[in-house]
Design an enzyme around this catalytic site. Sequence first.
Site: not given
Ligand code: F6R
Length: 615
Positions: A2, A27, A75, A101-102, A488, A492, A495, A511, A610
């Site tokens: 949030c 957020r 969120w 937020n929390g 990774e 990408k 998500e 395997h 994020k």
């Molecule tokens: C994927 C992504 C998330 C963050 C994860 C950790 O694209 O953005 O998987 O990498 O939530 O976030 P941070 O790096 O902010 O601790």
Amino acid sequence: MCGIVGYIGYREAYPIVIKGLKRLEYRGYDSAGVMLYDGDNIKLSKTKGKVVDLEAKAANEISTNGTIGIGHTRWATHGVPNDVNSHPHVSNSGDLVIIHNGIIENYAPLKIELIKRGYVFHSDTDTEVLVNLIEEVQKKENLKLGKAVQVALNQVFGAYAIAVFDRKNPDEIVVARLGSPLAIGIGEGEYFIASDASPFIEYTSNAVYLEDGEMANIRLHKPMKVRKIKDDSLVDPYIQELQMNLEQIEKGGYDHFMLKEIYEQPSVITDTYRGRLHANEGIIQMSGVEDNLEKFLNAERIIIVACGTSWHAGLVAEYIFEEFTRIPVEVEYASEFRYRNPIINRKDVVIAISQSGETADTMAAIKLAKEKGAFVYGVCNVVGSSISRETHAGSHTHAGPEIGVASTKAFTTQITVLIMMALRLAKAKGTLSKTDFHRYLQELEIIPEKVKEALETDAKAKEIAAIFKNTQNCLYLGRGYNFPVALEGALKLKEISYIHAEGYPAAEMKHGPIALIDEHMPVIVIAPKQGHYDKIVSNIQEIKSRSGIIIAVVTKGDTQVRGLADYIIEIPETSDALSPLITTIPLQLLSYHIAVMRGCNVDQPRNLAKSVTVE
Ligand code: F6R
């Protein structure tokens, strides 16, 4: 998660709050709301949906004048995203308004108690409980808002960044934080409140980041008072000068933040090593490492804790640190580490990696490691973030604000920092030959040029995206340094495009995952010339024999894989250890184009946020 925004001053609050919420949508973006005060009335508008939906609703619902305002982008944690559960929440009397937020973990027993005292609840949220608890305390003990907030917060467990307004005392906003970030911008005759500084950078460059367990009374025309929530002691707030600028948080002509951030990688990798890497002199200088060199050199083990993409960067670092420094490395999901009573010794060095510096699980892992006596080093992007302040020392990645929810430049800049750390330690330990050390330094210095060259794969990635945009599954394979890149790449894709994707070490395919291979399955194989090339060629042959479709990322000029693969993407050559900085680029572009072609919201994928400030 949030995002929260607030304003108190002489300007119209509404445009500041709305613009601020848009900047904080990374957020959370499942609902939004705003409260304005015009000197007489509280005006409230909130809705399920994004901030643009709020703007449309507010325009019909309220007059948007007033020089005090608070806003929220959500969120959902407690209660589904709908209009009623959206913030701000109002107390039963209608006097107190809160944004939060929390998570208030003990909201249920508090709610039962409040209901017994006659309180009525309209939403399913923990936040509505908190605002009524503050009201109850205020009434019962006849307290001013600040004191009532403090008494109430001493009764709750959980995490919060809150801003509370009281109609009975309308020249003040009370804010507090524990576990969720809160920045206060200080202008001339005005204050700004936000989850990060981006909502107010065009108005002031002076900010105070509240520490955990602090609260502040923000009053018009009065100096701000910061105190500890627990014992009421006054704190001298540290006013920080902001480094962010407006250009950094705008799209700059790109269709999406994600694309802008992918393209920023050559310049932000340069920013990351600027002043630290002196290739010609054979020097790496990182103050955090330098000041704690003995701790690193005496380390019996390095434990890396992180989540998501940052965890993938940690996996790359495991390969790099072990090869360069011969220090044993373990890489842990912060969420698992914190709950499994891990063995941590005083001679362990824990490296916590986080773009946002606010990830709750990573933060908890850091606290645990500190309790057990380990030295904890942070690799964070956001300056002033909770993790960068909680760790004993650290290095910032200097990637600039990353706004697209899918991490891109954070990943490559984290790897850049980690490579430099490993090289510095290898030099001190003598575990790399002088020739190799100098070679890596020279190579790292020209990596931004190679990343730029790798960005030229954009058109090819787009072409391949058009062919595979409707696939339902996708497999990513890599070996050694490029196994984490496979993970990774898969992350990408899933998500932002919602296509199911899996990353695997190429040799593990036989395997199990090989059973998935048929003529419909695209398999993206990372096969640069350096590394385990021959082995990966064999893996490609195994896939071809089962009619799989191969999309191969290869070194420019490659002929062998070209003869086997259905599609190839050529990247510039670099050494094995630095290759993740290059191989990851076409995978980012491929996911981006597939998501755009599928009509997905690239910068704000569903269900994500994020900054993951909840467990
Ligand atoms: C994927 C992504 C998330 C963050 C994860 C950790 O694209 O953005 O998987 O990498 O939530 O976030 P941070 O790096 O902010 O601790």
